[in-house]
Design a protein around this motif. Sequence first.
Motif, PDB file in Angstrom:
ATOM      1  N   PRO A   1       0.791  -1.234   0.000  1.00 28.12           N
ATOM      2  CA  PRO A   1       0.000   0.000   0.000  1.00 28.12           C
ATOM      3  C   PRO A   1       0.821   1.282   0.000  1.00 28.12           C
ATOM      4  O   PRO A   1       0.299   2.351  -0.316  1.00 28.12           O
ATOM      5  N   LEU A   2       2.110   1.189   0.343  1.00 26.62           N
ATOM      6  CA  LEU A   2       2.907   2.406   0.524  1.00 26.62           C
ATOM      7  C   LEU A   2       3.965   2.636  -0.550  1.00 26.62           C
ATOM      8  O   LEU A   2       4.676   3.637  -0.511  1.00 26.62           O
ATOM      9  N   SER A   3       4.080   1.750  -1.521  1.00 27.24           N
ATOM     10  CA  SER A   3       5.209   1.816  -2.447  1.00 27.24           C
ATOM     11  C   SER A   3       5.171   3.003  -3.403  1.00 27.24           C
ATOM     12  O   SER A   3       6.167   3.281  -4.074  1.00 27.24           O
ATOM     13  N   LYS A   4       4.064   3.718  -3.481  1.00 26.13           N
ATOM     14  CA  LYS A   4       3.985   4.910  -4.328  1.00 26.13           C
ATOM     15  C   LYS A   4       4.077   6.201  -3.511  1.00 26.13           C
ATOM     16  O   LYS A   4       3.937   7.295  -4.066  1.00 26.13           O
ATOM     17  N   PHE A   5       4.342   6.066  -2.216  1.00 26.35           N
ATOM     18  CA  PHE A   5       4.415   7.233  -1.347  1.00 26.35           C
ATOM     19  C   PHE A   5       5.824   7.393  -0.784  1.00 26.35           C
ATOM     20  O   PHE A   5       6.449   6.416  -0.358  1.00 26.35           O
ATOM     21  N   THR A   6       6.326   8.628  -0.774  1.00 22.55           N
ATOM     22  CA  THR A   6       7.637   8.899  -0.202  1.00 22.55           C
ATOM     23  C   THR A   6       7.584   8.756   1.317  1.00 22.55           C
ATOM     24  O   THR A   6       6.501   8.710   1.922  1.00 22.55           O
ATOM     25  N   ALA A   7       8.749   8.723   1.935  1.00 23.24           N
ATOM     26  CA  ALA A   7       8.818   8.632   3.392  1.00 23.24           C
ATOM     27  C   ALA A   7       8.101   9.815   4.047  1.00 23.24           C
ATOM     28  O   ALA A   7       7.403   9.651   5.057  1.00 23.24           O
ATOM     29  N   THR A   8       8.260  11.003   3.462  1.00 26.13           N
ATOM     30  CA  THR A   8       7.591  12.194   3.989  1.00 26.13           C
ATOM     31  C   THR A   8       6.081  12.048   3.892  1.00 26.13           C
ATOM     32  O   THR A   8       5.341  12.399   4.831  1.00 26.13           O
ATOM     33  N   GLU A   9       5.594  11.520   2.781  1.00 26.36           N
ATOM     34  CA  GLU A   9       4.161  11.338   2.588  1.00 26.36           C
ATOM     35  C   GLU A   9       3.594  10.280   3.526  1.00 26.36           C
ATOM     36  O   GLU A   9       2.449  10.389   3.982  1.00 26.36           O
ATOM     37  N   VAL A  10       4.384   9.254   3.826  1.00 22.58           N
ATOM     38  CA  VAL A  10       3.937   8.227   4.767  1.00 22.58           C
ATOM     39  C   VAL A  10       3.686   8.845   6.137  1.00 22.58           C
ATOM     40  O   VAL A  10       2.695   8.528   6.809  1.00 22.58           O
ATOM     41  N   MET A  11       4.564   9.747   6.557  1.00 23.56           N
ATOM     42  CA  MET A  11       4.357  10.419   7.835  1.00 23.56           C
ATOM     43  C   MET A  11       3.060  11.219   7.833  1.00 23.56           C
ATOM     44  O   MET A  11       2.305  11.218   8.817  1.00 23.56           O
ATOM     45  N   THR A  12       2.781  11.899   6.729  1.00 16.33           N
ATOM     46  CA  THR A  12       1.542  12.670   6.625  1.00 16.33           C
ATOM     47  C   THR A  12       0.326  11.755   6.647  1.00 16.33           C
ATOM     48  O   THR A  12      -0.697  12.076   7.274  1.00 16.33           O
ATOM     49  N   LEU A  13       0.406  10.612   5.984  1.00 14.14           N
ATOM     50  CA  LEU A  13      -0.685   9.640   6.040  1.00 14.14           C
ATOM     51  C   LEU A  13      -0.930   9.199   7.480  1.00 14.14           C
ATOM     52  O   LEU A  13      -2.078   9.045   7.911  1.00 14.14           O
ATOM     53  N   GLY A  14       0.144   9.001   8.231  1.00 11.96           N
ATOM     54  CA  GLY A  14       0.008   8.632   9.636  1.00 11.96           C
ATOM     55  C   GLY A  14      -0.741   9.688  10.424  1.00 11.96           C
ATOM     56  O   GLY A  14      -1.583   9.379  11.279  1.00 11.96           O
ATOM     57  N   ASP A  15      -0.447  10.958  10.125  1.00 11.02           N
ATOM     58  CA  ASP A  15      -1.156  12.052  10.791  1.00 11.02           C
ATOM     59  C   ASP A  15      -2.637  12.042  10.417  1.00 11.02           C
ATOM     60  O   ASP A  15      -3.510  12.220  11.282  1.00 11.02           O
ATOM     61  N   LEU A  16      -2.944  11.836   9.135  1.00  6.05           N
ATOM     62  CA  LEU A  16      -4.336  11.804   8.684  1.00  6.05           C
ATOM     63  C   LEU A  16      -5.108  10.656   9.330  1.00  6.05           C
ATOM     64  O   LEU A  16      -6.321  10.762   9.569  1.00  6.05           O
ATOM     65  N   LEU A  17      -4.405   9.573   9.626  1.00  3.44           N
ATOM     66  CA  LEU A  17      -5.044   8.409  10.229  1.00  3.44           C
ATOM     67  C   LEU A  17      -5.125   8.514  11.744  1.00  3.44           C
ATOM     68  O   LEU A  17      -5.698   7.633  12.401  1.00  3.44           O
ATOM     69  N   GLY A  18      -4.540   9.575  12.298  1.00  2.00           N
ATOM     70  CA  GLY A  18      -4.621   9.802  13.734  1.00  2.00           C
ATOM     71  C   GLY A  18      -3.664   8.980  14.572  1.00  2.00           C
ATOM     72  O   GLY A  18      -3.897   8.786  15.775  1.00  2.00           O
ATOM     73  N   LEU A  19      -2.572   8.506  13.981  1.00  2.00           N
ATOM     74  CA  LEU A  19      -1.598   7.737  14.746  1.00  2.00           C
ATOM     75  C   LEU A  19      -0.830   8.642  15.712  1.00  2.00           C
ATOM     76  O   LEU A  19      -0.628   9.831  15.428  1.00  2.00           O
ATOM     77  N   PRO A  20      -0.375   8.108  16.839  1.00  2.35           N
ATOM     78  CA  PRO A  20       0.484   8.889  17.729  1.00  2.35           C
ATOM     79  C   PRO A  20       1.716   9.398  16.980  1.00  2.35           C
ATOM     80  O   PRO A  20       2.319   8.656  16.193  1.00  2.35           O
ATOM     81  N   TYR A  21       2.091  10.632  17.233  1.00  2.00           N
ATOM     82  CA  TYR A  21       3.221  11.262  16.543  1.00  2.00           C
ATOM     83  C   TYR A  21       4.490  10.424  16.686  1.00  2.00           C
ATOM     84  O   TYR A  21       5.281  10.311  15.750  1.00  2.00           O
ATOM     85  N   GLU A  22       4.683   9.841  17.846  1.00  2.00           N
ATOM     86  CA  GLU A  22       5.921   9.086  18.089  1.00  2.00           C
ATOM     87  C   GLU A  22       6.019   7.836  17.218  1.00  2.00           C
ATOM     88  O   GLU A  22       7.117   7.274  17.062  1.00  2.00           O
TER      89      GLU A  22
END
Length: 246
Positions: free
Chosen positions: A157-178
């Motif tokens: 699911p993540l192979s088309k997203f950069t490392a920076t974009e993965v972090m943003t996806l985590g924020d959109l999904l409400g994951l803990p920042y850490e």
Amino acid sequence: MTVDLEKELPFLLEWIKKIVGSATVVVGVSGGKDSSVAAALCVKALGKEKVVGVLMPSHKQDDIDKSRLLVKTLDIKSYEINIGHAYDALTKEIHAKMGGELNLVYTSNTPARLRMSTLYGVGALIGNSRVVNTCNLSEDYVGYSTKFGDAAGDFSPLSKFTATEVMTLGDLLGLPYELSHKVPTDGMCGLSDEDRFGFTYAELDDYLRHRATPPKEIMEKIERMHRASLHKLLPMPTYPLVEEGE
């Protein structure tokens, strides 16, 4: 090119539903951003009852608390399976036959391959399962993965997203920042990914997504790493019968 992740997210979730179907997803939970975001995406798309997390320390994992935080946050079923003794037994047997010193290629890649075997073992016992590949575009481009280890899986699911974009996806999904912003390391040599690269993910991601031009020595290193790792991304070469080509 700029990816609008808020617009992309619903399509990504629908894609996961379509690819996985009625299967249960098995995801290796390292505590890093990629496995955390991949697991969160699957929970969002499929429901927590269809996602199983597998924690795989090798004897001791200093940041195992991050892995446990993820499964608690997502409220998913999980198993903690220590691969340390399996690694020791395999290494003892190989060393007994070959002798010599272990090198970084062996010590880095062998645990990753044992972890992938563990995920497929868990999946086999669950039945009707799919193993998640958690690599992102940035890591794939420079070959920062283990062939038949974390580079394997049934869907990515993540192979088309950069490392920076993965972090943003985590924020959109409400994951803990850490979890979504955890500094990535290989968990073995004590160095961060960026320490080993010699450049930052921000530089790599700007180059990949926006075609920004980093300093010449960095660009040359990125492309050199990419060329050297194409065998991980391309299908395995197979011999073409001469008669088939006639």
